[in-house]
Design a protein around this motif. Structure first.
Motif, PDB file in Angstrom:
ATOM      1  N   MET A 131       2.923 -13.264  -0.308  1.00 44.77           N
ATOM      2  CA  MET A 131       2.230 -14.049  -1.317  1.00 44.77           C
ATOM      3  C   MET A 131       2.573 -15.520  -1.119  1.00 44.77           C
ATOM      4  N   ASN A 132       1.558 -16.311  -0.844  1.00 48.58           N
ATOM      5  CA  ASN A 132       1.722 -17.756  -0.649  1.00 48.58           C
ATOM      6  C   ASN A 132       0.957 -18.508  -1.734  1.00 48.58           C
ATOM      7  N   SER A 133       1.284 -19.781  -1.862  1.00 46.99           N
ATOM      8  CA  SER A 133       0.598 -20.642  -2.846  1.00 46.99           C
ATOM      9  C   SER A 133       0.559 -19.988  -4.220  1.00 46.99           C
ATOM     10  N   LEU A 134       1.687 -19.500  -4.640  1.00 46.43           N
ATOM     11  CA  LEU A 134       1.747 -18.774  -5.908  1.00 46.43           C
ATOM     12  C   LEU A 134       1.438 -19.677  -7.093  1.00 46.43           C
ATOM     13  N   LYS A 135       0.799 -19.073  -8.089  1.00 48.21           N
ATOM     14  CA  LYS A 135       0.386 -19.780  -9.292  1.00 48.21           C
ATOM     15  C   LYS A 135       1.023 -19.110 -10.513  1.00 48.21           C
ATOM     16  N   PRO A 136       1.158 -19.842 -11.609  1.00 47.29           N
ATOM     17  CA  PRO A 136       1.722 -19.223 -12.818  1.00 47.29           C
ATOM     18  C   PRO A 136       0.965 -17.975 -13.244  1.00 47.29           C
ATOM     19  N   GLU A 137      -0.330 -17.934 -13.024  1.00 44.07           N
ATOM     20  CA  GLU A 137      -1.109 -16.758 -13.403  1.00 44.07           C
ATOM     21  C   GLU A 137      -0.833 -15.544 -12.532  1.00 44.07           C
ATOM     22  N   ASP A 138      -0.059 -15.698 -11.468  1.00 43.34           N
ATOM     23  CA  ASP A 138       0.361 -14.549 -10.665  1.00 43.34           C
ATOM     24  C   ASP A 138       1.574 -13.845 -11.271  1.00 43.34           C
ATOM     25  N   THR A 139       2.121 -14.422 -12.313  1.00 44.84           N
ATOM     26  CA  THR A 139       3.282 -13.824 -12.958  1.00 44.84           C
ATOM     27  C   THR A 139       2.944 -12.454 -13.519  1.00 44.84           C
ATOM     28  N   ALA A 140       3.697 -11.450 -13.105  1.00 45.46           N
ATOM     29  CA  ALA A 140       3.447 -10.068 -13.530  1.00 45.46           C
ATOM     30  C   ALA A 140       4.500  -9.159 -12.911  1.00 45.46           C
ATOM     31  N   ALA A 141       4.520  -7.937 -13.377  1.00 42.76           N
ATOM     32  CA  ALA A 141       5.258  -6.895 -12.685  1.00 42.76           C
ATOM     33  C   ALA A 141       4.346  -6.332 -11.608  1.00 42.76           C
ATOM     34  N   TYR A 142       4.854  -6.258 -10.399  1.00 39.85           N
ATOM     35  CA  TYR A 142       4.067  -5.781  -9.265  1.00 39.85           C
ATOM     36  C   TYR A 142       4.507  -4.371  -8.891  1.00 39.85           C
ATOM     37  N   TYR A 143       3.531  -3.491  -8.736  1.00 43.91           N
ATOM     38  CA  TYR A 143       3.787  -2.082  -8.472  1.00 43.91           C
ATOM     39  C   TYR A 143       3.175  -1.666  -7.131  1.00 43.91           C
ATOM     40  N   CYS A 144       3.938  -0.904  -6.402  1.00 39.84           N
ATOM     41  CA  CYS A 144       3.458  -0.293  -5.161  1.00 39.84           C
ATOM     42  C   CYS A 144       2.761   1.019  -5.509  1.00 39.84           C
ATOM     43  N   HIS A 145       1.647   1.266  -4.860  1.00 35.93           N
ATOM     44  CA  HIS A 145       0.871   2.482  -5.106  1.00 35.93           C
ATOM     45  C   HIS A 145       0.591   3.189  -3.790  1.00 35.93           C
ATOM     46  N   ALA A 146       0.611   4.499  -3.825  1.00 34.71           N
ATOM     47  CA  ALA A 146       0.243   5.297  -2.658  1.00 34.71           C
ATOM     48  C   ALA A 146      -0.654   6.443  -3.082  1.00 34.71           C
ATOM     49  N   GLU A 147      -1.695   6.654  -2.320  1.00 34.20           N
ATOM     50  CA  GLU A 147      -2.536   7.836  -2.511  1.00 34.20           C
ATOM     51  C   GLU A 147      -1.981   8.918  -1.598  1.00 34.20           C
ATOM     52  N   ILE A 148      -1.595  10.032  -2.223  1.00 34.48           N
ATOM     53  CA  ILE A 148      -0.968  11.111  -1.478  1.00 34.48           C
ATOM     54  C   ILE A 148      -1.977  12.224  -1.265  1.00 34.48           C
ATOM     55  N   ARG A 149      -2.149  12.618  -0.036  1.00 34.86           N
ATOM     56  CA  ARG A 149      -3.029  13.748   0.299  1.00 34.86           C
ATOM     57  C   ARG A 149      -2.190  14.819   0.970  1.00 34.86           C
ATOM     58  N   PRO A 150      -1.676  15.766   0.171  1.00 36.60           N
ATOM     59  CA  PRO A 150      -0.850  16.823   0.754  1.00 36.60           C
ATOM     60  C   PRO A 150      -1.662  17.698   1.715  1.00 36.60           C
ATOM     61  N   ARG A 151      -0.978  18.240   2.678  1.00 35.19           N
ATOM     62  CA  ARG A 151      -1.642  19.149   3.602  1.00 35.19           C
ATOM     63  C   ARG A 151      -1.904  20.468   2.898  1.00 35.19           C
ATOM     64  N   GLY A 152      -2.916  21.164   3.381  1.00 27.44           N
ATOM     65  CA  GLY A 152      -3.262  22.430   2.764  1.00 27.44           C
ATOM     66  C   GLY A 152      -4.247  22.235   1.631  1.00 27.44           C
ATOM     67  N   THR A 153      -4.108  23.028   0.580  1.00 29.73           N
ATOM     68  CA  THR A 153      -5.094  23.037  -0.502  1.00 29.73           C
ATOM     69  C   THR A 153      -4.648  22.276  -1.735  1.00 29.73           C
ATOM     70  N   LEU A 154      -3.482  21.659  -1.699  1.00 31.07           N
ATOM     71  CA  LEU A 154      -3.029  20.918  -2.869  1.00 31.07           C
ATOM     72  C   LEU A 154      -3.889  19.683  -3.079  1.00 31.07           C
ATOM     73  N   PRO A 155      -4.131  19.320  -4.336  1.00 29.63           N
ATOM     74  CA  PRO A 155      -4.988  18.163  -4.598  1.00 29.63           C
ATOM     75  C   PRO A 155      -4.282  16.837  -4.307  1.00 29.63           C
ATOM     76  N   SER A 156      -5.080  15.802  -4.098  1.00 29.46           N
ATOM     77  CA  SER A 156      -4.521  14.467  -3.919  1.00 29.46           C
ATOM     78  C   SER A 156      -3.955  13.957  -5.241  1.00 29.46           C
ATOM     79  N   TYR A 157      -3.009  13.047  -5.153  1.00 31.12           N
ATOM     80  CA  TYR A 157      -2.464  12.448  -6.374  1.00 31.12           C
ATOM     81  C   TYR A 157      -1.945  11.053  -6.047  1.00 31.12           C
ATOM     82  N   ASN A 158      -1.656  10.305  -7.106  1.00 32.47           N
ATOM     83  CA  ASN A 158      -1.158   8.943  -6.972  1.00 32.47           C
ATOM     84  C   ASN A 158       0.337   8.895  -7.228  1.00 32.47           C
TER      85      ASN A 158
END
Length: 121
Positions: free
Chosen positions: A82-109
């Motif tokens: 993150m460059n040229s940061l602005k005050p409006e960028d202030t927040a809690a930042y969260y990492c997200h992953a879409e998980i696609r298990p092998r087999g027949t299990l459903p995807s989840y976050n």
């Protein structure tokens, strides 16, 4: 199961830079797309940037030209420069992953615990 741990947040002056990292562990082969979200107090969580398994990227308009998302498969790590940061960028930042298990299990976050970014003079 997949675990995500973020780091790299902190206090920075306007115009400054930060690099967020998200280390994935566990069943990392099941991870498909990954991304960074943020949530400011009193606001809904919003996507900042994402990267698909084919390497294609998405940025919200306010992040274009300032933020860069990347993924190091060898280190199982997702980054957000993150460059040229602005005050409006202030927040809690969260990492997200879409998980696609092998087999027949459903995807989840899966989500990390978050890292705080504060942009202020």
């Amino acid at each position: 199961q997949v675990q995500l741990v973020e780091s790299g947040g902190g206090l920075v002056q306007p115009g400054g830079s930060l690099r967020l990292s998200c280390v994935a562990s566990g069943s990392v082969r099941d991870i498909n797309a990954m991304g960074w979200y943020r949530q400011a107090p009193g606001k809904q969580r919003e996507v900042v940037a994402s990267i698909a398994s084919d390497g294609s990227t998405y940025y919200r308009d306010s992040a274009k030209g300032r933020f860069t998302i990347s993924r190091d498969y060898a280190k199982n790590t997702l980054y957000l420069q993150m460059n040229s940061l602005k005050p409006e960028d202030t927040a809690a930042y969260y990492c997200h992953a879409e998980i696609r298990p092998r087999g027949t299990l459903p995807s989840y976050n899966e989500w990390g615990q978050g890292t705080q970014v504060t942009v202020s003079s």
